[in-house]
Scaffold this motif. Sequence first.
Motif, PDB file in Angstrom:
ATOM      1  N   ASN A   1       0.797  -1.228   0.000  1.00 49.38           N
ATOM      2  CA  ASN A   1       0.000   0.000   0.000  1.00 49.38           C
ATOM      3  C   ASN A   1       0.831   1.281   0.000  1.00 49.38           C
ATOM      4  OD1 ASN A   1      -2.268   1.891   1.744  1.00 49.38           O
ATOM      5  ND2 ASN A   1      -2.941   0.692  -0.008  1.00 49.38           N
ATOM      6  N   GLY A   2       2.165   1.171   0.015  1.00 46.72           N
ATOM      7  CA  GLY A   2       3.015   2.369   0.091  1.00 46.72           C
ATOM      8  C   GLY A   2       2.821   3.315  -1.081  1.00 46.72           C
ATOM      9  N   MET A   3       2.702   2.750  -2.292  1.00 47.96           N
ATOM     10  CA  MET A   3       2.532   3.622  -3.465  1.00 47.96           C
ATOM     11  C   MET A   3       1.180   4.324  -3.427  1.00 47.96           C
ATOM     12  SD  MET A   3       4.243   1.665  -6.661  1.00 47.96           S
ATOM     13  CE  MET A   3       3.865  -0.032  -6.323  1.00 47.96           C
ATOM     14  N   ALA A   4       0.136   3.578  -3.006  1.00 45.76           N
ATOM     15  CA  ALA A   4      -1.195   4.202  -2.920  1.00 45.76           C
ATOM     16  C   ALA A   4      -1.167   5.328  -1.883  1.00 45.76           C
ATOM     17  CB  ALA A   4      -2.238   3.152  -2.552  1.00 45.76           C
ATOM     18  N   MET A   5      -0.458   5.096  -0.765  1.00 46.35           N
ATOM     19  CA  MET A   5      -0.370   6.150   0.262  1.00 46.35           C
ATOM     20  C   MET A   5       0.402   7.356  -0.258  1.00 46.35           C
ATOM     21  SD  MET A   5       0.098   3.853   3.731  1.00 46.35           S
ATOM     22  CE  MET A   5       0.990   5.121   4.577  1.00 46.35           C
ATOM     23  N   ALA A   6       1.444   7.086  -1.053  1.00 44.88           N
ATOM     24  CA  ALA A   6       2.227   8.197  -1.621  1.00 44.88           C
ATOM     25  C   ALA A   6       1.327   9.052  -2.512  1.00 44.88           C
ATOM     26  CB  ALA A   6       3.415   7.647  -2.413  1.00 44.88           C
ATOM     27  N   ILE A   7       0.540   8.374  -3.345  1.00 42.39           N
ATOM     28  CA  ILE A   7      -0.334   9.097  -4.295  1.00 42.39           C
ATOM     29  C   ILE A   7      -1.468   9.787  -3.544  1.00 42.39           C
ATOM     30  CG2 ILE A   7      -1.935   8.739  -6.233  1.00 42.39           C
ATOM     31  CD1 ILE A   7       0.022   6.490  -7.168  1.00 42.39           C
ATOM     32  N   LYS A   8      -2.011   9.106  -2.538  1.00 40.95           N
ATOM     33  CA  LYS A   8      -3.130   9.682  -1.782  1.00 40.95           C
ATOM     34  C   LYS A   8      -2.700  10.911  -0.969  1.00 40.95           C
ATOM     35  CE  LYS A   8      -7.438   8.189  -0.319  1.00 40.95           C
ATOM     36  NZ  LYS A   8      -8.318   7.052  -0.339  1.00 40.95           N
TER      37      LYS A   8
ATOM     38  N   LYS B   1     -10.274  -9.196   5.452  1.00 41.73           N
ATOM     39  CA  LYS B   1     -10.511  -8.166   6.490  1.00 41.73           C
ATOM     40  C   LYS B   1      -9.211  -7.450   6.826  1.00 41.73           C
ATOM     41  CE  LYS B   1     -14.766  -9.366   8.709  1.00 41.73           C
ATOM     42  NZ  LYS B   1     -15.165 -10.730   9.045  1.00 41.73           N
ATOM     43  N   LEU B   2      -8.131  -8.239   6.995  1.00 37.97           N
ATOM     44  CA  LEU B   2      -6.831  -7.628   7.313  1.00 37.97           C
ATOM     45  C   LEU B   2      -6.345  -6.763   6.152  1.00 37.97           C
ATOM     46  CD1 LEU B   2      -4.928 -10.462   9.195  1.00 37.97           C
ATOM     47  CD2 LEU B   2      -5.559  -8.218  10.107  1.00 37.97           C
ATOM     48  N   ILE B   3      -6.555  -7.261   4.930  1.00 39.62           N
ATOM     49  CA  ILE B   3      -6.121  -6.474   3.757  1.00 39.62           C
ATOM     50  C   ILE B   3      -6.861  -5.134   3.742  1.00 39.62           C
ATOM     51  CG2 ILE B   3      -6.050  -6.380   1.214  1.00 39.62           C
ATOM     52  CD1 ILE B   3      -5.655  -9.447   1.253  1.00 39.62           C
ATOM     53  N   GLN B   4      -8.179  -5.207   3.997  1.00 40.62           N
ATOM     54  CA  GLN B   4      -8.979  -3.973   4.004  1.00 40.62           C
ATOM     55  C   GLN B   4      -8.455  -2.959   5.017  1.00 40.62           C
ATOM     56  OE1 GLN B   4     -12.812  -5.682   4.322  1.00 40.62           O
ATOM     57  NE2 GLN B   4     -13.539  -4.761   2.410  1.00 40.62           N
ATOM     58  N   LYS B   5      -8.010  -3.481   6.165  1.00 42.06           N
ATOM     59  CA  LYS B   5      -7.539  -2.569   7.220  1.00 42.06           C
ATOM     60  C   LYS B   5      -6.215  -1.894   6.868  1.00 42.06           C
ATOM     61  CE  LYS B   5      -8.078  -3.233  11.817  1.00 42.06           C
ATOM     62  NZ  LYS B   5      -9.051  -2.270  12.296  1.00 42.06           N
ATOM     63  N   THR B   6      -5.504  -2.443   5.864  1.00 49.20           N
ATOM     64  CA  THR B   6      -4.239  -1.800   5.470  1.00 49.20           C
ATOM     65  C   THR B   6      -4.415  -0.965   4.200  1.00 49.20           C
ATOM     66  OG1 THR B   6      -3.584  -3.754   4.207  1.00 49.20           O
ATOM     67  CG2 THR B   6      -2.790  -3.616   6.475  1.00 49.20           C
ATOM     68  N   HIS B   7      -5.651  -0.873   3.719  1.00 50.32           N
ATOM     69  CA  HIS B   7      -5.919  -0.097   2.497  1.00 50.32           C
ATOM     70  C   HIS B   7      -7.010   0.933   2.757  1.00 50.32           C
ATOM     71  CE1 HIS B   7      -3.649  -3.331   0.729  1.00 50.32           C
ATOM     72  NE2 HIS B   7      -3.760  -2.830  -0.474  1.00 50.32           N
ATOM     73  N   GLY B   8      -7.070   1.925   1.853  1.00 48.71           N
ATOM     74  CA  GLY B   8      -8.130   2.931   1.959  1.00 48.71           C
ATOM     75  C   GLY B   8      -9.180   2.707   0.886  1.00 48.71           C
ATOM     76  N   ASN B   9     -10.082   3.687   0.773  1.00 48.93           N
ATOM     77  CA  ASN B   9     -11.142   3.581  -0.231  1.00 48.93           C
ATOM     78  C   ASN B   9     -10.823   4.476  -1.423  1.00 48.93           C
ATOM     79  OD1 ASN B   9     -12.768   1.870   1.322  1.00 48.93           O
ATOM     80  ND2 ASN B   9     -13.323   3.636   2.593  1.00 48.93           N
ATOM     81  N   PRO B  10     -11.303   4.067  -2.608  1.00 46.12           N
ATOM     82  CA  PRO B  10     -11.048   4.918  -3.778  1.00 46.12           C
ATOM     83  C   PRO B  10     -11.764   6.256  -3.655  1.00 46.12           C
ATOM     84  CG  PRO B  10     -11.949   2.761  -4.404  1.00 46.12           C
ATOM     85  CD  PRO B  10     -12.078   2.873  -2.923  1.00 46.12           C
ATOM     86  N   THR B  11     -11.076   7.346  -3.980  1.00 53.36           N
ATOM     87  CA  THR B  11     -11.727   8.661  -3.994  1.00 53.36           C
ATOM     88  C   THR B  11     -11.275   9.411  -5.230  1.00 53.36           C
ATOM     89  OG1 THR B  11      -9.910   9.409  -2.605  1.00 53.36           O
ATOM     90  CG2 THR B  11     -12.057   9.187  -1.531  1.00 53.36           C
ATOM     91  N   GLU B  12     -12.171  10.220  -5.789  1.00 46.95           N
ATOM     92  CA  GLU B  12     -11.785  10.974  -6.974  1.00 46.95           C
ATOM     93  C   GLU B  12     -11.114  12.256  -6.594  1.00 46.95           C
ATOM     94  OE1 GLU B  12     -14.375  11.804 -10.409  1.00 46.95           O
ATOM     95  OE2 GLU B  12     -14.776   9.653 -10.193  1.00 46.95           O
TER      96      GLU B  12
END
Length: 375
Positions: A286-293, A364-375
């Motif tokens: 999830n590091g790249m998604a967090m960087a972009i978010k 469930k664990l995967i969900q807790k380490t990820h966020g939701n898509p937002t535009e």
Amino acid sequence: MIHKYKWNVIVIGGGLAGLTTALHLASNNFSVCLVERSEYPKHKVCGEYVSNEVLPYLKSLRIDPFTVGAKQISKFKITDTNGDPITATLPLGGFGISRYTFDSLLFEALKNKAEIIFDTVEKIIFEENQFRVTTQNKSVLLADFVVGAFGKRSNIDTFLKRKFMQESSPWLGVKAHYDYDFPDDTVALHNFNGGYCGLSKTETGTVNACYLATFKSFKKYGDIEAFQKQELSKNPFLDKFFSGAKPLFERPLTISQISFQEKKPVENHIFMVGDSAGLIHPLCGNGMAMAIKSAQFFSEMLIQLFQKGEFDRTAMERQYASQWHNEFDERIKTGKFIQRILLNPYLAKAGFAMVKTFPSLVPKLIQKTHGNPTE
Ligand SMILES: Cc1cc2nc3c(=O)[nH]c(=O)nc-3n(C[C@H](O)[C@H](O)[C@H](O)COP(=O)(O)OP(=O)(O)OC[C@H]3O[C@@H](n4cnc5c(N)ncnc54)[C@H](O)[C@@H]3O)c2cc1C
């Protein structure tokens, strides 16, 4: 060279966090200068699995990773050190793309919208409500705001005397691409004593193998080949992979001193995005998604405040830090918890047994380490 110019925003570091921030702000009429120390394209140590949570936002910036061949990934496989597998469907899914291509895709989108300087930033001074940034080639750049997007560990962290630099960071990351028969739609995580190795396909059809290991476990072997043959290959999946896969890099890329210590999202009035603000354990993917978010909500905040004509720096810093913690603290905490279990042989054994009995725990664990898509 002495080059003095004033920008609204200087972004330091052109990885995913810096490129996205620069692209978002430059597309909204900010004058932006991005300083990156090395040219594109380039390979980076990274698992190269990106969570779909950032797809709608990337689309809003007119970035589509599938136009360059990214692979859609919907399945997850994890094995314990003995190679005992558990499979699951990823709640949100993701895509496989090399950093070589992903970073370049963003760079190409940015290059006519912002000033891009290839140089190493050495100093950032904030005085009289503006920043003065000095580079190795003696350019002096001025700006109202500076965004720190310089990654996990940089000379700037030393310059800023950031606290995590004084603490030990005994982690090693290794990555290379291979020719190997592997499903396009799967990301795998294989455990070994002292670490874990991720496998997934990239846009070129090659398999990216990237692992994180404690320096302690690596030190017994001293070289990568021996470590892979004698330690990683105790896991039968990794044994099969490393004995059958054809390496496509002359030698694997490595990084050391990876620190998972807490960092501050704002330091010396610099807004930190991506790994400069904090790291999640790589096993979460999830590091790249967090960087972009983080680039997204920082840019949205700045644009909104400029539109309102509100420039209370202290309030902005407080707002950004609070949003950063709200978005990411829980993910990082869960990542730490999973990492602690996986790297302890007794806990890992109990953990795998529990997940086999209750398979719904995995998504469930995967969900807790990820966020939701937002535009
Ligand atoms: C082993 C491992 C596996 C991983 N696997 C995954 C995965 O599968 N999925 C996932 O989502 N995340 C993964 N990550 C995390 C992911 O790689 C990072 O979160 C992501 O790269 C952060 O992007 P960034 O833009 O913050 O930093 P970076 O991509 O590191 O970019 C920082 C940039 O700053 C530049 N820079 C630094 N100092 C200076 C300076 N002084 N002047 C100018 N430029 C400078 C650097 O050259 C670099 O280009 C993994 C990490 C590791 C260690």
